[in-house]
Motif scaffolding. Structure first.
Motif, PDB file in Angstrom:
ATOM      1  N   UNK A 207       1.097  -1.524  -0.047  1.00  0.00           N
ATOM      2  CA  UNK A 207       0.093   0.141  -0.255  1.00  0.00           C
ATOM      3  C   UNK A 207       0.718   1.409   0.327  1.00  0.00           C
ATOM      4  N   UNK A 208       0.448   2.394  -0.677  1.00  0.00           N
ATOM      5  CA  UNK A 208       1.349   3.226  -0.698  1.00  0.00           C
ATOM      6  C   UNK A 208       0.348   4.490  -1.171  1.00  0.00           C
ATOM      7  N   UNK A 209       0.824   6.381  -1.152  1.00  0.00           N
ATOM      8  CA  UNK A 209       0.170   7.012  -1.380  1.00  0.00           C
ATOM      9  C   UNK A 209      -0.958   6.623  -2.404  1.00  0.00           C
ATOM     10  N   UNK A 210      -1.598   8.034  -2.507  1.00  0.00           N
ATOM     11  CA  UNK A 210      -2.541   8.650  -3.741  1.00  0.00           C
ATOM     12  C   UNK A 210      -3.767   7.308  -4.473  1.00  0.00           C
ATOM     13  N   UNK A 211      -3.812   7.066  -4.851  1.00  0.00           N
ATOM     14  CA  UNK A 211      -4.503   5.679  -5.831  1.00  0.00           C
ATOM     15  C   UNK A 211      -3.840   4.984  -6.330  1.00  0.00           C
ATOM     16  N   UNK A 212      -5.006   3.508  -6.269  1.00  0.00           N
ATOM     17  CA  UNK A 212      -3.948   2.077  -6.559  1.00  0.00           C
ATOM     18  C   UNK A 212      -4.552   2.052  -8.014  1.00  0.00           C
ATOM     19  N   UNK A 213      -3.274   2.012  -9.458  1.00  0.00           N
ATOM     20  CA  UNK A 213      -3.654   2.253  -9.823  1.00  0.00           C
ATOM     21  C   UNK A 213      -3.926   0.666 -11.309  1.00  0.00           C
ATOM     22  N   UNK A 214      -3.063  -0.600 -10.417  1.00  0.00           N
ATOM     23  CA  UNK A 214      -3.076  -1.398 -11.238  1.00  0.00           C
ATOM     24  C   UNK A 214      -2.069  -2.622  -9.852  1.00  0.00           C
ATOM     25  N   UNK A 215      -3.407  -3.580 -10.540  1.00  0.00           N
ATOM     26  CA  UNK A 215      -2.204  -4.864  -9.437  1.00  0.00           C
ATOM     27  C   UNK A 215      -2.473  -6.222 -10.214  1.00  0.00           C
ATOM     28  N   UNK A 216      -0.589  -6.536 -10.496  1.00  0.00           N
ATOM     29  CA  UNK A 216      -1.463  -8.529 -11.386  1.00  0.00           C
ATOM     30  C   UNK A 216       0.237  -8.794 -10.576  1.00  0.00           C
ATOM     31  N   UNK A 217       0.271 -10.415 -10.848  1.00  0.00           N
ATOM     32  CA  UNK A 217       0.700 -11.109 -10.313  1.00  0.00           C
ATOM     33  C   UNK A 217       1.302 -12.008 -11.737  1.00  0.00           C
ATOM     34  N   UNK A 218       2.395 -12.537 -11.348  1.00  0.00           N
ATOM     35  CA  UNK A 218       3.082 -13.192 -12.416  1.00  0.00           C
ATOM     36  C   UNK A 218       3.864 -13.536 -11.704  1.00  0.00           C
ATOM     37  N   UNK A 219       3.916 -14.938 -11.399  1.00  0.00           N
ATOM     38  CA  UNK A 219       4.546 -16.790 -10.502  1.00  0.00           C
ATOM     39  C   UNK A 219       4.681 -15.960  -9.305  1.00  0.00           C
ATOM     40  N   UNK A 256     -12.444   8.711  -2.307  1.00  0.00           N
ATOM     41  CA  UNK A 256     -12.558   7.263  -2.815  1.00  0.00           C
ATOM     42  C   UNK A 256     -11.107   7.636  -1.082  1.00  0.00           C
ATOM     43  N   UNK A 257     -12.656   6.476   0.311  1.00  0.00           N
ATOM     44  CA  UNK A 257     -12.192   6.057   1.162  1.00  0.00           C
ATOM     45  C   UNK A 257     -10.985   4.641   1.027  1.00  0.00           C
ATOM     46  N   UNK A 258      -9.814   4.526   1.109  1.00  0.00           N
ATOM     47  CA  UNK A 258      -9.316   3.437   1.277  1.00  0.00           C
ATOM     48  C   UNK A 258      -8.748   3.069   2.114  1.00  0.00           C
ATOM     49  N   UNK A 259      -8.942   1.908   2.748  1.00  0.00           N
ATOM     50  CA  UNK A 259      -8.231   0.999   4.310  1.00  0.00           C
ATOM     51  C   UNK A 259      -7.492   0.498   3.932  1.00  0.00           C
ATOM     52  N   UNK A 260      -6.193  -0.341   4.703  1.00  0.00           N
ATOM     53  CA  UNK A 260      -5.536  -1.200   4.368  1.00  0.00           C
ATOM     54  C   UNK A 260      -5.541  -1.883   6.512  1.00  0.00           C
ATOM     55  N   UNK A 261      -5.999  -2.797   6.447  1.00  0.00           N
ATOM     56  CA  UNK A 261      -6.068  -2.709   7.989  1.00  0.00           C
ATOM     57  C   UNK A 261      -4.956  -3.979   8.703  1.00  0.00           C
ATOM     58  N   UNK A 262      -4.715  -4.712   9.300  1.00  0.00           N
ATOM     59  CA  UNK A 262      -3.710  -5.862   9.783  1.00  0.00           C
ATOM     60  C   UNK A 262      -4.901  -6.802  10.247  1.00  0.00           C
ATOM     61  N   UNK A 263      -4.651  -7.460  10.114  1.00  0.00           N
ATOM     62  CA  UNK A 263      -6.081  -8.692  10.478  1.00  0.00           C
ATOM     63  C   UNK A 263      -6.012  -9.074  12.295  1.00  0.00           C
ATOM     64  N   UNK A 264      -5.170  -8.309  12.731  1.00  0.00           N
ATOM     65  CA  UNK A 264      -4.910  -8.971  14.058  1.00  0.00           C
ATOM     66  C   UNK A 264      -5.743  -7.539  14.680  1.00  0.00           C
ATOM     67  N   UNK A 265      -6.200  -6.567  14.309  1.00  0.00           N
ATOM     68  CA  UNK A 265      -6.194  -5.451  14.721  1.00  0.00           C
ATOM     69  C   UNK A 265      -7.665  -4.901  14.123  1.00  0.00           C
ATOM     70  N   UNK A 266      -8.176  -5.709  13.200  1.00  0.00           N
ATOM     71  CA  UNK A 266      -9.406  -5.286  12.680  1.00  0.00           C
ATOM     72  C   UNK A 266     -10.517  -5.475  13.066  1.00  0.00           C
ATOM     73  N   UNK A 267     -10.877  -6.441  14.182  1.00  0.00           N
ATOM     74  CA  UNK A 267     -11.945  -6.290  14.786  1.00  0.00           C
ATOM     75  C   UNK A 267     -11.930  -4.823  16.664  1.00  0.00           C
TER      76      UNK A 267
END
Length: 479
Positions: A207-219, A256-267
């Motif tokens: 996760x970084x600043x601004x807006x996510x442009x793309x996400x791609x997986x290779x291998x 846009x509201x983008x949140x990234x939360x560690x599952x250990x503290x999500x609740x």
């Protein structure tokens, strides 16, 4: 940023090395026949004189990072493509980069000579591109680098730079740490747009600043591309790598509201994080339209960092934040991120305003008038160690007076105006007038006097610059 103490370390040996490097660079420029002169290897900031560089203004960073996440310490391979405009005829220029190894550099597609002295990286372009380095011209620099990004530990034992977390990494940059993971002009006065591309092992999120442009997986590798189109100071750039639970939504105003939360503290953090749209709507009503295209939060585990930080678009929190801390860091998006200090001496313009935002929230939602918050701050001895506009050293840039007494300055201004319609128009006007720019304490005091039509010199002398606590909390003049 939440309250903590910061410090800058310099030595006479480093100063001597700096002077020798500057002289050697100047001689090399003459010998090479390139017209112009070297850009300064520091901007003479009152507290960090060697931070930043002169002779150019960065307009865009394109950072391509490949991170091998390891338990004992990450390995990073990076390419930084830096677009800048020359502000003088340049024969050479500097970038700030700490710890990482440079494997190659070019300017305008031609190889550039690279010299290293501590965190000062000096690039001397090929003579064939000298015309592109004349004042007013735009040029592109590419730096390839690699190594183990470091954590900077200050004298108060707080840490910044590249931090290891329970399941990944976190980059925090205030005030100096961004140079541990990318080369740049590392001073708040030089803001730029960013593209940040991060490749990490599959299963991790970057996760970084601004807006996510793309996400791609290779291998077994996944690449995330983030873009921040609005100007950003280097200390506000971040990369957070971990096993996050992510969510995207929008405020009633369409941000846009983008949140990234560690599952250990999500609740535990869920109810507070869910209030982001509410806080944003309230803040826009107080401070004017939100200055960015997205907002949100990154919530890690409590042990992953020692403090919250107002990283642009989505502040970072160690564990579940209180509502007050959420308000504080989101208010920074106006005061600190959009309106960024001209130098680190102007830090109170960040923290005083963000602290006052907490007071306003309490007034609007908890029936606690800002005058009551002022009285509590006035009674706190820690807020009177020094004037908020004149910290004695870099060690005190995040000390209580910058926060609490800084907020008192704003409350005293409200009292002097004695008209809430005018006062809140003044706050929103300040954010609008310097939107996406830089401002100093002198800019603010002149602005407030112009907007109010009052001579506020006695207020500034007592509350912003005065030594010691006035006997009377209602005082407007120096005792």
């Amino acid at each position: 940023m939440d309250q903590r103490t910061r410090i800058r370390r310099t030595t006479s040996a480093a100063a001597l090395l700096f002077a020798l490097t500057t002289a050697a660079t100047a001689c090399a420029a003459v010998a090479g026949g390139v017209e112009g002169k070297p850009g300064a290897a520091g901007l003479r900031d009152p507290y960090f004189p060697r931070l930043g560089n002169g002779g150019y203004d960065v307009t865009h960073y394109d950072l391509d990072l490949d991170v091998d996440v390891r338990t004992g310490g990450d390995e990073l391979r990076g390419t930084a493509t830096i677009t800048a405009r020359a502000t003088q005829d340049l024969s050479s220029f500097n970038l700030d980069l700490a710890g990482l190894d440079v494997t190659g550099a070019s300017v305008e597609g031609r190889p550039a000579a690279v010299n290293r002295a501590g965190s000062e990286l000096t690039l001397r372009p090929d003579a064939d591109v000298e015309d592109r380095l004349r004042e007013g011209r735009t040029f592109r620099t590419v730096v390839h680098y690699s190594g183990a990004p470091r954590t900077i530990t200050d004298r108060d034992e707080s840490e910044e730079g590249w931090l290891k977390t329970a399941d990944g990494s976190l980059a925090l940059g205030e005030p100096t740490g961004s140079m541990t993971w990318f080369p740049g002009n590392n001073h708040p006065s030089d803001k730029a747009s960013y593209d940040i591309t991060v490749t990490v092992p599959e299963g991790l999120t970057a996760v970084s600043n601004g807006e996510q442009v793309s996400r791609r997986t290779a291998g077994d590798r996944t690449t995330y591309h983030w873009r921040a189109t609005e100007p950003m100071a280097s200390y506000l750039a971040t990369v957070a790598i971990g096993r996050y639970t992510t969510k995207s939504s929008r405020t009633p105003e369409g941000v846009e509201v983008f949140t990234a939360v560690d599952p250990k503290v999500a609740r535990a953090s869920g109810p507070v994080v869910a209030r982001i749209p509410e806080v944003m709507t309230w803040a826009a009503g107080r401070f004017g339209p939100y200055p960015f295209a997205s907002t949100g939060a990154i919530v890690d585990r409590r042990e992953d960092s020692e403090y919250a930080l107002e990283t642009q678009n989505r502040p970072v929190f160690p564990g579940t934040p209180s509502t007050g801390l959420l308000v504080h860091e989101l208010a920074h998006q106006w005061f600190g991120n959009s309106v960024t200090p001209e130098t680190w001496q102007d830090m109170w313009l960040n923290e005083g305003f963000a602290t006052y935002a907490e007071w306003l929230w309490s007034e609007d939602h908890e029936d606690t008038p800002t005058r009551e918050s002022f009285d509590v701050a006035f009674a706190n001895d820690l807020n009177w160690a020094f004037p908020p506009a004149d910290p004695p050293s870099a060690a005190e840039l995040s000390a209580p007076p910058v926060y609490g007494r800084g907020a008192m300055v704003i409350e005293k201004l409200r009292q002097a105006v004695d008209d809430d319609k005018v006062f809140f128009a003044l706050l929103a006007g300040w954010a609008k007038e310097h939107r996406h720019g830089n401002a100093s304490t002198e800019d603010f005091t002149a602005y407030a006097e112009k907007r109010t039509g009052q001579d506020l010199g006695e207020l500034w002398d007592t509350w912003l610059y005065g030594d010691g606590r006035p006997e009377d909390p209602d005082a407007q003049v120096t005792p």
